[in-house]
Design an enzyme around this catalytic site. Structure first.
Site, PDB file in Angstrom:
ATOM      1  N   SER A 111     -32.571 -55.499 -39.206  1.00  0.00           N
ATOM      2  CA  SER A 111     -31.270 -55.225 -38.582  1.00  0.00           C
ATOM      3  C   SER A 111     -30.631 -54.035 -39.266  1.00  0.00           C
ATOM      4  O   SER A 111     -30.798 -53.843 -40.484  1.00  0.00           O
ATOM      5  CB  SER A 111     -30.372 -56.453 -38.755  1.00  0.00           C
ATOM      6  OG  SER A 111     -29.030 -56.117 -38.503  1.00  0.00           O
ATOM      7  N   TYR A 130     -27.364 -62.944 -44.048  1.00  0.00           N
ATOM      8  CA  TYR A 130     -28.146 -62.269 -43.012  1.00  0.00           C
ATOM      9  C   TYR A 130     -28.513 -60.855 -43.466  1.00  0.00           C
ATOM     10  O   TYR A 130     -29.675 -60.466 -43.457  1.00  0.00           O
ATOM     11  CB  TYR A 130     -27.316 -62.230 -41.731  1.00  0.00           C
ATOM     12  CG  TYR A 130     -27.947 -61.514 -40.558  1.00  0.00           C
ATOM     13  CD1 TYR A 130     -28.845 -62.181 -39.724  1.00  0.00           C
ATOM     14  CD2 TYR A 130     -27.638 -60.189 -40.276  1.00  0.00           C
ATOM     15  CE1 TYR A 130     -29.426 -61.530 -38.645  1.00  0.00           C
ATOM     16  CE2 TYR A 130     -28.210 -59.532 -39.193  1.00  0.00           C
ATOM     17  CZ  TYR A 130     -29.100 -60.213 -38.379  1.00  0.00           C
ATOM     18  OH  TYR A 130     -29.678 -59.559 -37.308  1.00  0.00           O
ATOM     19  N   LYS A 168     -32.185 -59.383 -44.365  1.00  0.00           N
ATOM     20  CA  LYS A 168     -32.717 -58.304 -43.508  1.00  0.00           C
ATOM     21  C   LYS A 168     -33.136 -57.115 -44.380  1.00  0.00           C
ATOM     22  O   LYS A 168     -34.103 -56.421 -44.078  1.00  0.00           O
ATOM     23  CB  LYS A 168     -31.672 -57.904 -42.466  1.00  0.00           C
ATOM     24  CG  LYS A 168     -31.443 -58.968 -41.393  1.00  0.00           C
ATOM     25  CD  LYS A 168     -32.632 -59.043 -40.464  1.00  0.00           C
ATOM     26  CE  LYS A 168     -32.736 -60.292 -39.651  1.00  0.00           C
ATOM     27  NZ  LYS A 168     -33.924 -60.363 -38.808  1.00  0.00           N
ATOM     28  N   THR A 202     -27.650 -60.491 -26.618  1.00  0.00           N
ATOM     29  CA  THR A 202     -28.550 -61.648 -26.640  1.00  0.00           C
ATOM     30  C   THR A 202     -27.725 -62.917 -26.868  1.00  0.00           C
ATOM     31  O   THR A 202     -26.578 -62.840 -27.335  1.00  0.00           O
ATOM     32  CB  THR A 202     -29.573 -61.525 -27.796  1.00  0.00           C
ATOM     33  OG1 THR A 202     -28.838 -61.522 -29.038  1.00  0.00           O
ATOM     34  CG2 THR A 202     -30.412 -60.269 -27.694  1.00  0.00           C
TER      35      THR A 202
HETATM   36  N1  LIG Z   1     -29.443 -58.738 -30.836  1.00  0.00           N
HETATM   37  C1  LIG Z   1     -29.131 -57.783 -31.717  1.00  0.00           C
HETATM   38  O1  LIG Z   1     -28.268 -56.918 -31.491  1.00  0.00           O
HETATM   39  C2  LIG Z   1     -29.845 -57.717 -33.035  1.00  0.00           C
HETATM   40  C3  LIG Z   1     -29.463 -56.723 -33.935  1.00  0.00           C
HETATM   41  C4  LIG Z   1     -30.137 -56.618 -35.134  1.00  0.00           C
HETATM   42  C5  LIG Z   1     -31.186 -57.472 -35.408  1.00  0.00           C
HETATM   43  N2  LIG Z   1     -31.532 -58.439 -34.529  1.00  0.00           N
HETATM   44  C6  LIG Z   1     -32.656 -59.322 -34.881  1.00  0.00           C
HETATM   45  O2  LIG Z   1     -33.471 -59.551 -33.766  1.00  0.00           O
HETATM   46  C7  LIG Z   1     -34.067 -60.844 -33.836  1.00  0.00           C
HETATM   47  C8  LIG Z   1     -33.792 -61.581 -32.551  1.00  0.00           C
HETATM   48  O3  LIG Z   1     -32.383 -61.687 -32.411  1.00  0.00           O
HETATM   49  P1  LIG Z   1     -31.667 -62.131 -31.066  1.00  0.00           P
HETATM   50  O4  LIG Z   1     -30.445 -61.327 -30.982  1.00  0.00           O
HETATM   51  O5  LIG Z   1     -32.630 -62.158 -29.947  1.00  0.00           O
HETATM   52  O6  LIG Z   1     -31.245 -63.621 -31.480  1.00  0.00           O
HETATM   53  P2  LIG Z   1     -31.245 -64.993 -30.646  1.00  0.00           P
HETATM   54  O7  LIG Z   1     -30.816 -64.761 -29.272  1.00  0.00           O
HETATM   55  O8  LIG Z   1     -30.460 -65.934 -31.494  1.00  0.00           O
HETATM   56  O9  LIG Z   1     -32.763 -65.428 -30.702  1.00  0.00           O
HETATM   57  C9  LIG Z   1     -33.321 -65.841 -31.912  1.00  0.00           C
HETATM   58  C10 LIG Z   1     -34.631 -66.504 -31.641  1.00  0.00           C
HETATM   59  O10 LIG Z   1     -35.164 -66.932 -32.895  1.00  0.00           O
HETATM   60  C11 LIG Z   1     -35.548 -68.290 -32.751  1.00  0.00           C
HETATM   61  N3  LIG Z   1     -35.542 -68.965 -34.040  1.00  0.00           N
HETATM   62  C12 LIG Z   1     -34.516 -69.089 -34.909  1.00  0.00           C
HETATM   63  N4  LIG Z   1     -34.919 -69.782 -35.985  1.00  0.00           N
HETATM   64  C13 LIG Z   1     -36.215 -70.086 -35.788  1.00  0.00           C
HETATM   65  C14 LIG Z   1     -37.173 -70.781 -36.538  1.00  0.00           C
HETATM   66  N5  LIG Z   1     -36.867 -71.334 -37.717  1.00  0.00           N
HETATM   67  N6  LIG Z   1     -38.424 -70.899 -36.062  1.00  0.00           N
HETATM   68  C15 LIG Z   1     -38.750 -70.353 -34.870  1.00  0.00           C
HETATM   69  N7  LIG Z   1     -37.882 -69.694 -34.093  1.00  0.00           N
HETATM   70  C16 LIG Z   1     -36.628 -69.570 -34.553  1.00  0.00           C
HETATM   71  C17 LIG Z   1     -34.578 -68.892 -31.760  1.00  0.00           C
HETATM   72  O11 LIG Z   1     -35.108 -70.066 -31.243  1.00  0.00           O
HETATM   73  P3  LIG Z   1     -34.204 -71.209 -30.509  1.00  0.00           P
HETATM   74  O12 LIG Z   1     -34.226 -70.825 -29.067  1.00  0.00           O
HETATM   75  O13 LIG Z   1     -34.953 -72.455 -30.793  1.00  0.00           O
HETATM   76  O14 LIG Z   1     -32.853 -71.160 -31.134  1.00  0.00           O
HETATM   77  C18 LIG Z   1     -34.490 -67.738 -30.761  1.00  0.00           C
HETATM   78  O15 LIG Z   1     -35.602 -67.757 -29.893  1.00  0.00           O
HETATM   79  C19 LIG Z   1     -33.462 -61.515 -35.067  1.00  0.00           C
HETATM   80  O16 LIG Z   1     -34.346 -61.402 -36.151  1.00  0.00           O
HETATM   81  C20 LIG Z   1     -32.208 -60.704 -35.322  1.00  0.00           C
HETATM   82  O17 LIG Z   1     -31.857 -60.713 -36.685  1.00  0.00           O
HETATM   83  C21 LIG Z   1     -30.877 -58.586 -33.353  1.00  0.00           C
END
Ligand SMILES: NC(=O)c1ccc[n+]([C@@H]2O[C@H](COP(=O)([O-])OP(=O)(O)OC[C@H]3O[C@@H](n4cnc5c(N)ncnc54)[C@H](OP(=O)(O)O)[C@@H]3O)[C@@H](O)[C@H]2O)c1
Length: 323
Positions: A181, A207, A211, A242
């Site tokens: 991130s 977090y 990261k 998301t």
């Molecule tokens: N969206 C952004 O703007 C953004 C920015 C920077 C970084 N990121 C990174 O991108 C990645 C995805 O983020 P997102 O925004 O898509 O988040 P999200 O919508 O919360 O999705 C997270 C996913 O991770 C799964 N998960 C969480 N803990 C887990 C575990 N212990 N074992 C297996 N699966 C697990 C969740 O499963 P469940 O469905 O079971 O909850 C969900 O499918 C993350 O690493 C986040 O830090 C996102």
């Protein structure tokens, strides 16, 4: 037309233009289209693929011909994600596998299962992520963000090493990608309290520092796995709309709403790192919008060799893997 390097870097440093959909739109004009079918014959595992960026990454990989395994902690949500993928790509080969990446025991079990059934794996995307509202420990006694972002992915990568090695060829390495991130720029590598036992716990701080750890871990694993023909990269997606962003940061989501990227735009670089030939020619690099990015804006922020070694020791000691 490709953005001039200085303009691209300025977008990055100003954060909002670079991380939002504006940065994506400005940069994508200079990109080559990934070749359809470029991932045919390749098997890629994506963690946290039940929704958000993980599901979008799976979608992007499938569109390029990969066979994708959705690695999820909730089978029903995984099956929903698979059904959505099949609706869009009816001929795609998509499997669903259960694994809670924050549980070292479950990661070990899942990796053994993959080694038993797969002759080779060509890609792994460490996408699963959390921002815990309060300090939470896993059953094994690790702080949840550390377990999910660092310890589980370290163990999974190490335990899948034989099948990733089998998937590598001299012209096409296997690829491991950490979805970090941009928040990691705000944190330095924690040295004395990685489990966040002291001080006031904040999910945002936990977090950001884990990261940061992912970015350094990708560099360390890149060295560790180089002799096996496996490359390891980290990337950040910018800001994408998301379910995780909406639920963990509702205020941020409300304010930035119109500027947020789509999930596919956020996932683009993770997909590109699995598919683009140039991403196979380097390892241990931090990427955003298909370009290498600095891991620190100020040289004095760079972690010391001792801090990097401490991260490695932390991972090895917690998982029982060989140093
Ligand atoms: N969206 C952004 O703007 C953004 C920015 C920077 C970084 N990121 C990174 O991108 C990645 C995805 O983020 P997102 O925004 O898509 O988040 P999200 O919508 O919360 O999705 C997270 C996913 O991770 C799964 N998960 C969480 N803990 C887990 C575990 N212990 N074992 C297996 N699966 C697990 C969740 O499963 P469940 O469905 O079971 O909850 C969900 O499918 C993350 O690493 C986040 O830090 C996102």
């Amino acid at each position: 037309m490709q953005l001039p390097r200085l303009v691209d870097a300025a977008l990055d440093r100003l954060v909002v233009p670079g991380y939002s959909r504006l940065g994506y739109a400005a940069r994508r004009a200079g990109w080559n289209t990934l070749r359809a079918g470029s991932l045919e014959g390749r098997t890629v595992l994506v963690t946290g693929a039940s929704g958000g960026l993980g599901a979008a990454t799976a979608r992007g990989l499938v569109a390029l011909g990969a066979r994708v395994e959705l690695v999820v902690r909730d089978r029903a949500r995984g099956e929903q994600a698979r059904a959505a993928l099949h609706a869009e790509h009816p001929g795609a080969t998509v499997d669903v596998a259960e694994c809670d990446v924050s549980s070292l025991a479950d990661v070990r079990r899942y990796a053994a299962e993959v080694r038993d059934r797969e002759a080779a794996v060509h890609g792994l995307v460490h996408n699963a992520g959390v921002m815990p509202p309060e300090r939470t420990e896993t059953a094994e006694g690790h702080e949840l963000a550390l377990a999910t972002h660092v310890l589980g992915p370290f163990l999974l990568t190490r335990e899948l090493r034989p099948v990733l090695r089998a998937g590598a060829s001299p012209t096409s390495p296997s690829r491991v990608v950490f979805v970090s991130s941009g928040g990691m720029y705000t944190a330095s590598l924690p040295t004395d309290d990685p489990e966040f036992r002291s001080g006031t716990y904040s999910g945002g701080a936990a977090y950001a520092r884990t990261k940061r750890m992912q970015v350094v871990l990708a560099e360390l694993l890149a060295d560790d796995l180089a002799s096996d023909g496996i490359v390891v990269h980290s990337m950040h997606p910018g800001w994408a709309d998301t379910p995780g962003v909406a639920s963990s940061m509702p205020g941020f989501h409300r304010v930035t709403g119109p500027l947020l990227r789509t999930d596919a735009q956020g996932a683009d670089t993770a997909v590109w790192l699995q598919a683009a030939p140039e991403a196979g020619h380097s390892t241990g690099v931090f990427w955003h919008d298909r370009a290498p990015r600095p891991t620190h804006y100020l040289p004095r922020g760079a972690e010391t060799p001792q801090a990097r070694a401490a991260l490695w020791t932390l991972c090895v000691d917690a998982t029982g893997e060989d140093a």
